[in-house]
Design a protein around this motif. Structure first.
Motif, PDB file in Angstrom:
ATOM      1  N   THR A 135       0.845  -1.187   0.000  1.00 28.86           N
ATOM      2  CA  THR A 135       0.000   0.000   0.000  1.00 28.86           C
ATOM      3  C   THR A 135       0.885   1.243   0.000  1.00 28.86           C
ATOM      4  OG1 THR A 135      -0.144  -0.005   2.407  1.00 28.86           O
ATOM      5  CG2 THR A 135      -1.895  -1.113   1.225  1.00 28.86           C
ATOM      6  N   ILE A 136       0.417   2.299  -0.664  1.00 25.60           N
ATOM      7  CA  ILE A 136       1.141   3.561  -0.751  1.00 25.60           C
ATOM      8  C   ILE A 136       0.591   4.505   0.311  1.00 25.60           C
ATOM      9  CG2 ILE A 136       1.646   5.547  -2.238  1.00 25.60           C
ATOM     10  CD1 ILE A 136       3.074   2.970  -3.051  1.00 25.60           C
ATOM     11  N   THR A 137       1.489   5.172   1.044  1.00 21.93           N
ATOM     12  CA  THR A 137       1.069   6.060   2.130  1.00 21.93           C
ATOM     13  C   THR A 137       1.333   7.533   1.843  1.00 21.93           C
ATOM     14  OG1 THR A 137       3.193   5.713   3.230  1.00 21.93           O
ATOM     15  CG2 THR A 137       1.365   4.284   3.884  1.00 21.93           C
ATOM     16  N   GLU A 138       2.354   7.848   1.051  1.00 17.70           N
ATOM     17  CA  GLU A 138       2.661   9.252   0.776  1.00 17.70           C
ATOM     18  C   GLU A 138       3.488   9.404  -0.489  1.00 17.70           C
ATOM     19  OE1 GLU A 138       6.365   9.712   3.896  1.00 17.70           O
ATOM     20  OE2 GLU A 138       4.329   9.989   4.628  1.00 17.70           O
ATOM     21  N   ILE A 139       3.545  10.643  -0.974  1.00 21.59           N
ATOM     22  CA  ILE A 139       4.353  10.972  -2.141  1.00 21.59           C
ATOM     23  C   ILE A 139       5.379  12.018  -1.709  1.00 21.59           C
ATOM     24  CG2 ILE A 139       2.656  12.671  -2.943  1.00 21.59           C
ATOM     25  CD1 ILE A 139       3.552  12.038  -5.809  1.00 21.59           C
ATOM     26  N   ILE A 140       6.626  11.779  -2.111  1.00 18.50           N
ATOM     27  CA  ILE A 140       7.715  12.707  -1.808  1.00 18.50           C
ATOM     28  C   ILE A 140       8.028  13.457  -3.103  1.00 18.50           C
ATOM     29  CG2 ILE A 140      10.081  12.949  -0.989  1.00 18.50           C
ATOM     30  CD1 ILE A 140       9.646  10.153   0.369  1.00 18.50           C
ATOM     31  N   LYS A 141       7.727  14.757  -3.120  1.00 18.55           N
ATOM     32  CA  LYS A 141       7.918  15.566  -4.321  1.00 18.55           C
ATOM     33  C   LYS A 141       9.401  15.889  -4.505  1.00 18.55           C
ATOM     34  CE  LYS A 141       4.415  16.888  -6.102  1.00 18.55           C
ATOM     35  NZ  LYS A 141       3.779  16.235  -7.230  1.00 18.55           N
ATOM     36  N   LYS A 142       9.758  16.249  -5.742  1.00 19.09           N
ATOM     37  CA  LYS A 142      11.150  16.588  -6.047  1.00 19.09           C
ATOM     38  C   LYS A 142      11.620  17.808  -5.259  1.00 19.09           C
ATOM     39  CE  LYS A 142      12.418  16.842 -10.321  1.00 19.09           C
ATOM     40  NZ  LYS A 142      12.499  16.901 -11.794  1.00 19.09           N
ATOM     41  N   GLU A 143      10.697  18.704  -4.934  1.00 19.67           N
ATOM     42  CA  GLU A 143      11.049  19.903  -4.181  1.00 19.67           C
ATOM     43  C   GLU A 143      11.384  19.586  -2.728  1.00 19.67           C
ATOM     44  OE1 GLU A 143       8.040  19.755  -5.932  1.00 19.67           O
ATOM     45  OE2 GLU A 143       8.906  20.707  -7.693  1.00 19.67           O
ATOM     46  N   GLY A 144      11.032  18.394  -2.254  1.00 16.92           N
ATOM     47  CA  GLY A 144      11.401  17.973  -0.911  1.00 16.92           C
ATOM     48  C   GLY A 144      10.250  17.834   0.055  1.00 16.92           C
ATOM     49  N   TYR A 145       9.076  18.381  -0.272  1.00 15.87           N
ATOM     50  CA  TYR A 145       7.981  18.253   0.683  1.00 15.87           C
ATOM     51  C   TYR A 145       7.226  16.946   0.466  1.00 15.87           C
ATOM     52  CZ  TYR A 145       5.190  20.293  -3.104  1.00 15.87           C
ATOM     53  OH  TYR A 145       4.591  20.548  -4.312  1.00 15.87           O
ATOM     54  N   VAL A 146       6.530  16.533   1.523  1.00 20.11           N
ATOM     55  CA  VAL A 146       5.843  15.236   1.544  1.00 20.11           C
ATOM     56  C   VAL A 146       4.338  15.480   1.638  1.00 20.11           C
ATOM     57  CG1 VAL A 146       5.582  13.081   2.831  1.00 20.11           C
ATOM     58  CG2 VAL A 146       7.818  14.159   2.651  1.00 20.11           C
ATOM     59  N   GLU A 147       3.577  14.774   0.827  1.00 20.53           N
ATOM     60  CA  GLU A 147       2.114  14.860   0.871  1.00 20.53           C
ATOM     61  C   GLU A 147       1.535  13.479   1.164  1.00 20.53           C
ATOM     62  OE1 GLU A 147       0.558  16.445  -2.733  1.00 20.53           O
ATOM     63  OE2 GLU A 147       1.802  18.245  -2.638  1.00 20.53           O
ATOM     64  N   PRO A 148       0.544  13.400   2.045  1.00 21.34           N
ATOM     65  CA  PRO A 148      -0.095  12.103   2.281  1.00 21.34           C
ATOM     66  C   PRO A 148      -0.901  11.683   1.056  1.00 21.34           C
ATOM     67  CG  PRO A 148      -1.216  13.822   3.508  1.00 21.34           C
ATOM     68  CD  PRO A 148      -0.012  14.453   2.881  1.00 21.34           C
ATOM     69  N   LEU A 149      -0.911  10.396   0.802  1.00 28.02           N
ATOM     70  CA  LEU A 149      -1.587   9.859  -0.376  1.00 28.02           C
ATOM     71  C   LEU A 149      -1.935   8.407  -0.098  1.00 28.02           C
ATOM     72  CD1 LEU A 149      -2.115  10.374  -3.538  1.00 28.02           C
ATOM     73  CD2 LEU A 149       0.019   9.159  -3.823  1.00 28.02           C
ATOM     74  N   ARG A 150      -3.150   8.017  -0.420  1.00 29.32           N
ATOM     75  CA  ARG A 150      -3.539   6.619  -0.245  1.00 29.32           C
ATOM     76  C   ARG A 150      -3.605   5.942  -1.604  1.00 29.32           C
ATOM     77  NH1 ARG A 150      -7.874   4.489   3.018  1.00 29.32           N
ATOM     78  NH2 ARG A 150      -9.073   4.982   1.172  1.00 29.32           N
ATOM     79  N   GLY A 151      -2.973   4.775  -1.690  1.00 30.53           N
ATOM     80  CA  GLY A 151      -2.988   4.025  -2.940  1.00 30.53           C
ATOM     81  C   GLY A 151      -2.483   2.618  -2.720  1.00 30.53           C
ATOM     82  N   LYS A 152      -2.393   1.880  -3.807  1.00 38.06           N
ATOM     83  CA  LYS A 152      -1.843   0.524  -3.739  1.00 38.06           C
ATOM     84  C   LYS A 152      -1.076   0.253  -5.015  1.00 38.06           C
ATOM     85  CE  LYS A 152      -6.055  -1.635  -5.488  1.00 38.06           C
ATOM     86  NZ  LYS A 152      -7.107  -2.600  -5.243  1.00 38.06           N
ATOM     87  N   ILE A 153      -0.153  -0.696  -4.938  1.00 35.54           N
ATOM     88  CA  ILE A 153       0.655  -1.082  -6.091  1.00 35.54           C
ATOM     89  C   ILE A 153      -0.092  -2.165  -6.865  1.00 35.54           C
ATOM     90  CG2 ILE A 153       2.784  -2.227  -6.814  1.00 35.54           C
ATOM     91  CD1 ILE A 153       3.269   0.604  -6.038  1.00 35.54           C
ATOM     92  N   ILE A 154      -0.160  -1.985  -8.191  1.00 40.20           N
ATOM     93  CA  ILE A 154      -0.743  -2.983  -9.079  1.00 40.20           C
ATOM     94  C   ILE A 154       0.415  -3.679  -9.791  1.00 40.20           C
ATOM     95  CG2 ILE A 154      -2.284  -3.400 -11.023  1.00 40.20           C
ATOM     96  CD1 ILE A 154      -3.723  -2.370  -8.569  1.00 40.20           C
ATOM     97  N   PHE A 155       0.592  -4.963  -9.520  1.00 42.98           N
ATOM     98  CA  PHE A 155       1.644  -5.771 -10.133  1.00 42.98           C
ATOM     99  C   PHE A 155       1.155  -6.298 -11.484  1.00 42.98           C
ATOM    100  CE2 PHE A 155       2.260  -6.120  -5.526  1.00 42.98           C
ATOM    101  CZ  PHE A 155       3.577  -5.711  -5.423  1.00 42.98           C
ATOM    102  N   PRO A 156       2.056  -6.897 -12.293  1.00 37.22           N
ATOM    103  CA  PRO A 156       1.601  -7.461 -13.574  1.00 37.22           C
ATOM    104  C   PRO A 156       0.500  -8.510 -13.430  1.00 37.22           C
ATOM    105  CG  PRO A 156       3.982  -7.319 -13.547  1.00 37.22           C
ATOM    106  CD  PRO A 156       3.501  -6.944 -12.165  1.00 37.22           C
TER     107      PRO A 156
END
Length: 166
Positions: free
Chosen positions: A79-100
């Motif tokens: 499961t995905i919990t957050e996204i780390i932007k190139k600028e350095g700040y972190v945003e919460p994000l809910r998601g999941k990984i879809i494998f082949p």
């Protein structure tokens, strides 16, 4: 009463974003709760704004891990919990990984370890004796293997919520 139209661009729930992993992820060296990172190879645009830039990093954790057993290969979900932007700040994000193979990597059955021979009698014209031989699994299965995903595999992040762009 003032009247105002405002539109906040966003990625809708269910959006798939292509990602890859820098290091191979295997059920042999991970455990539940392990932190994992995925890199975005391409920009994702919404209207005139970049929603996700090339080089942004999705941070997640292993939410489900099952070790191999007799008859079944290992399985894993992330499961995905957050996204780390190139600028350095972190945003919460809910998601999941879809494998082949779907949202779970592995969990498939193994091959039978041995087979039994079975004969099915049948009547053949002109011959009173006749049968068809068939090999059927004996019920004994091979031991499962660990599963692995590398940077060459197609992986996607599926968003569980709308992701608003600021």
């Amino acid at each position: 009463m003032p009247f105002c139209h405002s539109y906040q661009p966003y990625l809708p729930k269910g959006t798939l974003i292509k990602v890859y992993t820098k290091i191979p992820l295997s059920t042999g060296n991970l455990e539940e709760g392990s932190k994992v990172y995925f890199i975005v190879p391409n920009d994702v645009w919404v209207l005139e704004k970049k929603a996700v830039e090339r080089g942004d990093i999705f941070k997640g954790e292993v939410s489900f891990l099952k070790m191999p057993a007799k008859g079944v290969n290992a399985a894993m979900q992330i499961t995905i919990t957050e996204i780390i932007k190139k600028e350095g700040y972190v945003e919460p994000l809910r998601g999941k990984i879809i494998f082949p193979s779907g949202d779970t990597l592995g969990g498939t059955l193994t091959n039978p370890a041995s087979y039994n021979k079975t004969f099915h009698p049948r009547k053949v014209y002109g011959n009173i004796w006749g049968a068809a031989a068939q090999y059927v699994p004996s019920g004994d299965w091979e031991f499962g293997q660990h599963v692995e995903v590398t940077s060459k595999d197609n992986l996607f992040v599926e968003l569980k919520d709308n992701y608003y762009i600021y």
